[in-house]
Structure formats: structure tokens, C-alpha cells
Design an enzyme around this catalytic site. Structure first.
Site, PDB file in Angstrom:
ATOM      1  N   SER A  12      31.161  32.352 -46.995  1.00 54.56           N
ATOM      2  CA  SER A  12      31.276  32.463 -45.540  1.00 54.56           C
ATOM      3  C   SER A  12      32.609  31.923 -45.048  1.00 54.56           C
ATOM      4  O   SER A  12      33.132  30.934 -45.567  1.00 54.56           O
ATOM      5  CB  SER A  12      30.139  31.698 -44.856  1.00 54.56           C
ATOM      6  OG  SER A  12      28.941  32.413 -44.917  1.00 54.56           O
ATOM      7  N   ASP A  19      27.296  34.048 -38.768  1.00 57.29           N
ATOM      8  CA  ASP A  19      26.294  34.816 -38.050  1.00 57.29           C
ATOM      9  C   ASP A  19      25.693  35.921 -38.910  1.00 57.29           C
ATOM     10  O   ASP A  19      24.498  36.203 -38.824  1.00 57.29           O
ATOM     11  CB  ASP A  19      26.912  35.431 -36.789  1.00 57.29           C
ATOM     12  CG  ASP A  19      27.335  34.376 -35.777  1.00 57.29           C
ATOM     13  OD1 ASP A  19      26.758  33.272 -35.810  1.00 57.29           O
ATOM     14  OD2 ASP A  19      28.239  34.658 -34.970  1.00 57.29           O
TER      15      ASP A  19
END
Length: 501
Positions: free
Chosen positions: A63, A121
Site C-alpha cells: 500500500s 482505501d
């Protein structure tokens, strides 16, 4: 001198949404006195039923800038100090968290107080879809009579996977979770029956929605972290961890998006997705598509791709139908605000904050299990907008981030049961640039232009005409010529308290 230590939380004086740990040490010459205080304090802590005891944790090492594991190492001591047991999985391929959420039994899932995503997200969206696609039963979104697919309106959707079909892709960043290879066609979507590979013990362990006990948590480690910004007010991992161990709770609306046809020439092949923040077509989909060519640039590729797509200035013809929301249903005017010659005009905003009155208000109708009750379907009034659009967007929450400090829709709420439909019609490039600069400015008015339509709605449908773009559903590319969508009020709960500012 005998001593004991208490770990507390304090808010920053300059940034109210930022929480920091505080440590206080107390002492007394009598050991029994210290033991009595420790016992009493622990008793009061244990009486707080909302605090989690056991959590399932997924860490995405890719991420953002690859900070997932490092972020978890920073916040892990907070969970140990709060005596919260964590079962941690570090994913090694795209879709692994989705696979595990699908395959885990309800009995095991109920043994946890929640599931945490350490990532962006998109990673949160992967876990959310793994849970909801395999367990959430709901009617399909409503649609106008001339939209088609009316023979599905009385069916109940439940995705049940007999075989896992996630492609072990190497890509798994927060902006583009690759769930596309696990798309579920109509043959995989049916009513869940006891004989469909489910054991007796798991049938007895139900997993309801909304779930009063089970919560999602998000430790930010992505590129934008819009969900964390909207639910805590800051991208700080420590603040998010403190919200979790203290057992904070906030409800979150979830949008269900059903694709009926991928392209104008394709056969009907239904596919379902859930979105926690945003779904966009045109500009938003083109930016993600373009950015895939420059993955070597890292997160900066989105700025580069956005500039290229802006200069291209492509518009797409489409027809959008949406359910009219009357003023007395939401307390505010749910229609676009026109202005003279496209000039922005100030509008009243009621932003979502801690202890939000809008989110905490009890709904008169439309509970989360049935966003639009069957008896009221015939009462829905559909409005339509057709033309050439630079973008079509549906915001579930405000989508605040560092590039858009107020978000796409400043007055969108976390749990009011409405979608914010944003239609950007074709306009001169200079006007569109003005709209984008208003998005990037705190206190700006990006929606108050004559070429912008803003509608609060319960559901909408979309059909492209001619040249097609692609949908961006919480960072996932989602080809759709025709789709419908609806929102479920407070379908899931998060370990959060809402932003202070």
C-alpha cells in the site's frame, strides 16, 4: 516506592482530530494500595463493553509507498498495551484478503470483534467486498420502467462462491485493488440455500447486517486514505489505532453497484460491487486507466495521469436517471444550485462531524436491510439527465483527502442514507479547470457551477451512449455500459468517532 502506569489518550491542542498516547505513573509506599487501584481501574475498563478483545488484521505490504508492514509495527504496541488479541495476516498477492473473507466461516468471524485493514482505501474495499458479496442479502437496486431488467427487481441478491477465482496478480495498491478477475456473473449469484456447501454449524452461526458488534477498522497506509480522513479527521495511524482500542463506533453507508452489461455489444452479465466512498465515470475512470501505464512512477503517477486526461478533455454521452429526493426527506434542497454564467456561489453546508445530528437521526423509513421498501417502489419519482458528460460521480461520503481538503461533496454525511450524484457536463476547458481548482481549495465551491449538477438521491441508473469510458469504483476499474446503484444506510460500523474539524 511501588509504582503503576496508566496509558491514556489526549487530543492535540492545535489539531483536535489528532490523538496521541499519554503515559502517567503513580506510586505509593503501600503495595496493597497500588494493587487495589490497579484492580479497580481494570474493573472499570473491562466494564466498557464496546472495547474490542480480539481482532482479525490484514496488512497490505504494498500500500502507498510500501509502508504497510512498517505502519503495523508502529501501532502494534498500542494493541498489546490495551490487551487486544490480534491475528495478523500479511498479504502476498492481490485478492488474498478477499479470498480469506469469503472462505472464513461465520462461526470463526463471530469470534472476532472486528477486522482491520492496514493499507489504503482500495485494500479496505477488497476486505469489505469479501465480506458483503458472500453474506449480504438485498434486493437489486430499483430502476425506471424503461431501464430494463425489471424481471430481477423482486429477487434477493446473495453472492455465494463455490470456487475462489482471484487472479494472483502482483499489483495490489490502495488506488487499484484488482478484484476484476473475481467478477461474479449471474450464474454465480443466487439465493443461498442450506445445501450449497455450507455446514450445519455455520448455518447456525448467522452474520447479520447491520451488525451491532462487528466493526471494521482502517489503519492508514495508502496514497489518499479518504475513508480515514472522513471518519477520524486525520491520516495518522496512531490516532486510528487509539480509536480502535477504545472501541469507538460510527456507522457507514455503503453503496451497492450492479453492472448489467459491460459494453454495448456484450451479453447481459450481471456483476455486483460494494463501495464505501466513491464511484466515478469519465474523468475518474480515465485517470486510473492512464495511471496504469506509469506504475513505475509510484503514487505520483496519478498527478501525471490526471494532467494528461485533463488536457485530453474527453466527454461521454450518457443517460442518468435518479430518484427524486424531496426537501422534507433530507432537510435540505437536493437539487443543483444554478449560478449566473457559471460563476461559483456560496452555499450553506452542514458538514459531518463528531456526534453528527444528521447521522444519528433515526430514519423514519428505509432501514439498512431494505433501503427502499417494496411498497414504496411505485411511489418513486425518477428524473433524468442526458447529455455529454466529462464525468459522472456518486459519492457515499465527502471523500476528503490532502488534494481536496473539503472533499468532493463537503456536506456529505457518513450515515444519512443518501448518495451524492455529481454530473459534470461538457464545458470549456478553462471552466473545468476552475472547477478542479475549487476542489483543491479549502472552503471552495466546486459544485456551484452552471455546468455541474448535484443531486442527493437514494438510487440511480446509468446507460452510456456511443463512445465509452470506464467506471472507477473505490479505485477498482469496473467496465459498465449499463448499471444501477443504491445506498444502504449504516450497513457497516467502523472503529471511529467522526472528524472533529
Amino acid at each position: 516506592m511501588f509504582r503503576f502506569t496508566i496509558h491514556c489518550v489526549q487530543k492535540s491542542k492545535t489539531q483536535p482530530s489528532l490523538w496521541t498516547p499519554a503515559v502517567y505513573t503513580f506510586g505509593h509506599r503501600d503495595l496493597r494500595t497500588c494493587q487495589m487501584w490497579v484492580a479497580r481501574i481494570n474493573t472499570f475498563i473491562n466494564m466498557e463493553a464496546g472495547r474490542p478483545k480480539s481482532l482479525l488484521v490484514f496488512v497490505n505490504p504494498r500500500s502507498g509507498k510500501g509502508n504497510g508492514c512498517r505502519t503495523w509495527e508502529v501501532v502494534a504496541p498500542i494493541f498489546r498495551q490495551a490487551r487486544v488479541q490480534t491475528k495478523v495476516f500479511v498479504t502476498c498477492r492481490a485478492g488474498q484478503a478477499f479470498d480469506m473473507m469469503v472462505s472464513i466461516s461465520n462461526r470463526e468471524l463471530n469470534s472476532y470483534d472486528g477486522v482491520l485493514a492496514v493499507g489504503g482505501d482500495g485494500f479496505f474495499n477488497e476486505i469489505l467486498n469479501g465480506l458483503l458479496l458472500s453474506r449480504h442479502k438485498a434486493p437489486y437496486p430499483p430502476s425506471p420502467k424503461d431501464f430494463g431488467h425489471s424481471h430481477y427487481k423482486d429477487e434477493i441478491t446473495l453472492v455465494h462462491l463455490k470456487d475462489k477465482c482471484i487472479d494472483p496478480s502482483e499489483q495490489n495498491e490502495d488506488q487499484s485493488p484488482l478484484l476484476s478477475t473475481s467478477e461474479l456473473n449471474r450464474s454465480q449469484i443466487k439465493n443461498l440455500r442450506p445445501e450449497d456447501n455450507i455446514g450445519q454449524s455455520d448455518r447456525e452461526a448467522d452474520f447479520p447486517f447491520p451488525n451491532a458488534r462487528f466493526r471494521f477498522g482502517l489503519i492508514p497506509a495508502g496514497s489518499t486514505d479518504a475513508i480515514v480522513m472522513c471518519t477520524t479527521g486525520t491520516r495518522d495511524p496512531i490516532t486510528s489505532a487509539l480509536h480502535i482500542v477504545l472501541g469507538k463506533r460510527i456507522s457507514l453507508d455503503i453503496a451497492q453497484i450492479v453492472r448489467w452489461k459491460a459494453t454495448i455489444t456484450s451479453k447481459e452479465e450481471m456483476s455486483v460491487r460494494y463501495a464505501a466512498s466513491f464511484a466515478g465515470y469519465g474523468f475518474y475512470g480515465d485517470v486510473i486507466t492512464e495511471s496504469e501505464r506509469y506504475r513505475w512512477m509510484g503514487p505520483k503517477r496519478y498527478d501525471f495521469a490526471g494532467t494528461k486526461v485533463f488536457l485530453r478533455h474527453s466527454s461521454y454521452e450518457a443517460e442518468v436517471a435518479y430518484v427524486e429526493v424531496k426537501k422534507d426527506e433530507d432537510g435540505t434542497a437536493g437539487f443543483r444550485t444554478k449560478s449566473f454564467w457559471g460563476l461559483p456561489r456560496k452555499s450553506e453546508r452542514v458538514a459531518c462531524r463528531v456526534k453528527c445530528n444528521v447521522c444519528n437521526a433515526k430514519p423514519a423509513q428505509r432501514p439498512a436491510e431494505a433501503p427502499i421498501n417494496e411498497p414504496h417502489l411505485h411511489e418513486l419519482k425518477w428524473l433524468k439527465s442526458r447529455g455529454n458528460f466529462l464525468s459522472v460521480g456518486a459519492a457515499v461520503i465527502s471523500c476528503r483527502n490532502e488534494k481536496a481538503p473539503d472533499g468532493l461533496v463537503a456536506d456529505a454525511h457518513l450515515s444519512d442514507g443518501f448518495l451524492h450524484l455529481i454530473l459534470i457536463k461538457d464545458c470549456p476547458r478553462a471552466f473545468y479547470l476552475w472547477h478542479l481548482t475549487q476542489l483543491a481549495r479549502k472552503g471552495g465551491n466546486p459544485l456551484n457551477f452552471d455546468f455541474v449538477e448535484h443531486h442527493k438521491t437514494l438510487a440511480f441508473t446509468f446507460t452510456s451512449i456511443g463512445k465509452e469510458s470506464i467506471w472507477n469504483v473505490d479505485g477498482e476499474l469496473f467496465p459498465a455500459h449499463q448499471l444501477s446503484a443504491q445506498v444502504f444506510r449504516g450497513l457497516v460500523s467502523l472503529f471511529a468517532d467522526g472528524p472533529d474539524v
